[in-house]
Design a protein around this motif. Structure first.
Motif, mmCIF file in Angstrom:
data_model
loop_
_atom_site.group_PDB
_atom_site.id
_atom_site.type_symbol
_atom_site.label_atom_id
_atom_site.label_comp_id
_atom_site.label_asym_id
_atom_site.label_seq_id
_atom_site.Cartn_x
_atom_site.Cartn_y
_atom_site.Cartn_z
ATOM 1 N N TYR A 1 -14.635 -8.376 -3.632
ATOM 2 C CA TYR A 1 -13.297 -7.559 -3.308
ATOM 3 C C TYR A 1 -13.526 -6.158 -4.473
ATOM 4 O O TYR A 1 -13.263 -5.073 -4.126
ATOM 5 N N HIS B 1 2.375 0.146 -4.079
ATOM 6 C CA HIS B 1 1.044 0.702 -3.437
ATOM 7 C C HIS B 1 1.298 0.900 -2.170
ATOM 8 O O HIS B 1 2.216 0.227 -1.449
ATOM 9 N N HIS C 1 -3.536 -9.499 -3.049
ATOM 10 C CA HIS C 1 -4.425 -10.508 -2.265
ATOM 11 C C HIS C 1 -5.060 -11.676 -2.935
ATOM 12 O O HIS C 1 -5.567 -11.463 -4.163
ATOM 13 N N GLU D 1 -0.676 1.655 0.607
ATOM 14 C CA GLU D 1 -1.313 1.285 1.817
ATOM 15 C C GLU D 1 -0.847 0.579 2.661
ATOM 16 O O GLU D 1 0.078 -0.595 2.393
ATOM 17 N N ASP E 1 -3.385 -4.153 -6.290
ATOM 18 C CA ASP E 1 -4.781 -4.599 -5.479
ATOM 19 C C ASP E 1 -5.616 -5.167 -6.623
ATOM 20 O O ASP E 1 -6.492 -5.798 -6.418
ATOM 21 N N ASP F 1 -1.223 -2.142 4.502
ATOM 22 C CA ASP F 1 -1.185 -3.734 4.350
ATOM 23 C C ASP F 1 -0.293 -4.368 3.449
ATOM 24 O O ASP F 1 0.016 -5.425 3.310
ATOM 25 N N HIS F 2 0.355 -3.558 2.549
ATOM 26 C CA HIS F 2 1.306 -3.992 1.645
ATOM 27 C C HIS F 2 2.856 -3.333 2.272
ATOM 28 O O HIS F 2 3.737 -4.073 1.963
ATOM 29 N N HIS G 1 -6.799 0.963 -6.325
ATOM 30 C CA HIS G 1 -7.927 1.985 -5.863
ATOM 31 C C HIS G 1 -7.170 3.214 -5.103
ATOM 32 O O HIS G 1 -8.242 4.058 -5.071
#
Ligand code: FEO
Length: 401
Positions: A191, A79, A222, A81, A165, A83-84, A146
């Protein structure tokens, strides 16, 4: 959190962030979060699944040092995004020969978002496998869980599904595996509400696929790894279904007490029918807006009806009510009904303005009750009639249980 063993030659090497109190500048994360990263040491190759948030690159690097990783052959990026993916450039600098395994969409987004050259990546398609030597990853696409780019990697020999996620939670713990605590379930629900609920129909398909796969463990990006997958799959099946609970949630803001009086009368009447009612004052203090709307988002996961109750400021709804309406619009909860309650001084357009802010919400709109000032006897009768009508709908609707 340092290195933790998941199964033979498979380790969690990501970072914990227990002090993070807010995610995406919108979601309260009172239990912090983690950025999970998984190291697989095959007989032929070493592979890292998902880097971490760039703020935690040093933790990931230290964990890889502790694990004794000298050569990294593959980095699977499930993914884009940040944060990864955010620490990917540093990993590629340290291991210039590492190949980044992506799907087509991740490749496109890594190039545009964090400027990773496409030639550093290898694209895999649905069902393809990666042989690490005694450890085989099989890839499956889960678009809109997502983002359009999410995909999963299933470690066939050990039955571990790395789910990106999907099935995640913002929950920092010293335990790598889920402990089946109520707090962990609450974090997973919160979440789901804020990350997955807007894509409920697509997510339902991914849950059905996971159920059929029947993995031994689910390792999201997460929060804890779901050691026993039964609970998380049961919860997701319930949340993504069309069914709702006989539950009404009311977010309200009251400037002079009129709206609060309306909410109390309405909520007590509903409760007399055995309906569960949750009321939250979204403007009680400076922190209430994000905190209480965060709670309401979680409440929306299975509520049958959403009520926004608001004072009018000048000619429109109180801005806090508009924020809540924007969150409903964003998260697209499956509630069957919506109602506005309000009190105004001299301009009565608030119900239309709130409704206009919630175009994505598909539930039925019940007639608003908007009164001038403190409700009088006739207004109170309207409030009770509105509660009676909603109770009737909830009793007769077959999707409300
Ligand atoms: Fe945890 Fe969509 O990033």
């Amino acid at each position: 959190m340092s290195i933790q063993t998941i199964c033979p030659n498979v380790f969690e090497v990501g970072a914990s962030d227990p002090d993070r109190q807010m995610f995406d500048a919108f979601m309260p994360t009172p239990m912090g979060t983690t950025y999970n990263s998984y190291l697989i040491a095959g007989d032929k190759a070493t592979c890292l699944i998902d880097p971490v948030d760039p703020m935690k690159t040093d933790v990931l690097m230290a964990n890889l040092d502790e694990a004794g990783v000298e050569k990294l052959d593959y980095i699977v990026c499930l993914h884009t995004e940040q944060d990864h993916s955010g620490s990917l450039p540093d990993l590629l600098e340290r291991w210039p020969d590492a190949i980044v395994i992506v799907n087509k969409k991740v490749q496109e987004l890594l190039v545009t978002h964090i400027h990773i050259p496409a030639e550093r990546t290898t694209v895999v398609a649905e069902g393809e496998t990666l042989d690490l030597g005694g450890k085989t990853l099989q890839f499956h696409m889960i678009p809109f869980a997502h983002w359009p780019d999410n995909f999963t990697a299933y470690l066939q020999e050990d039955g571990v599904l790395f789910s990106s996620d999907l099935f995640g939670s913002h929950y920092a713990s010293t335990e790598v595996f889920s402990t089946d605590s109520n707090n962990q379930r609450m974090a997973a629900r919160q979440y789901y509400a804020e990350i997955m609920m807007p894509f409920r129909k697509q997510v339902a398909k991914h849950v059905a696929w996971t159920r059929a796969l029947n993995p031994r463990h689910i390792a999201p990006s997460h929060g804890p790894i779901w050691y026993d997958t039964t609970k998380i799959l049961n919860m997701y099946e319930s949340w993504t279904s069309d069914n709702v609970k006989k539950k009404v949630i009311i977010g309200y803001v009251s400037m002079h007490g009129s709206v609060e009086a309306m909410v109390e009368k309405y909520a007590l009447r509903l409760a007399q029918y055995g309906i569960s009612v949750i009321t939250r004052n979204i403007a009680a203090s400076t922190d209430s807006l994000t905190t209480e709307v965060g709670h309401l988002a979680s409440d929306m996961v299975d509520a049958a009806a959403i009520v926004i109750a608001a004072s009018t400021v000048i000619v429109g709804p109180h801005p806090s009510a508009l924020y809540l309406a924007a969150v409903v619009n964003l998260l697209k909860p499956k509630a069957r009904y919506f109602q506005f309650l309000g009190s105004y001084g001299w301009a009565s357009q608030a119900p239309q303005i709130v409704d206009g802010a919630m175009a994505n919400f598909k539930g039925e709109r019940l007639e608003a009750v908007n009164v001038m000032g403190l409700p009088n006897e006739a207004d109170e009768a309207k409030i009770l009639a509105a509660a009676d009508e909603l109770a009737k709908r909830l009793t007769e609707d077959e999707l409300v249980g």
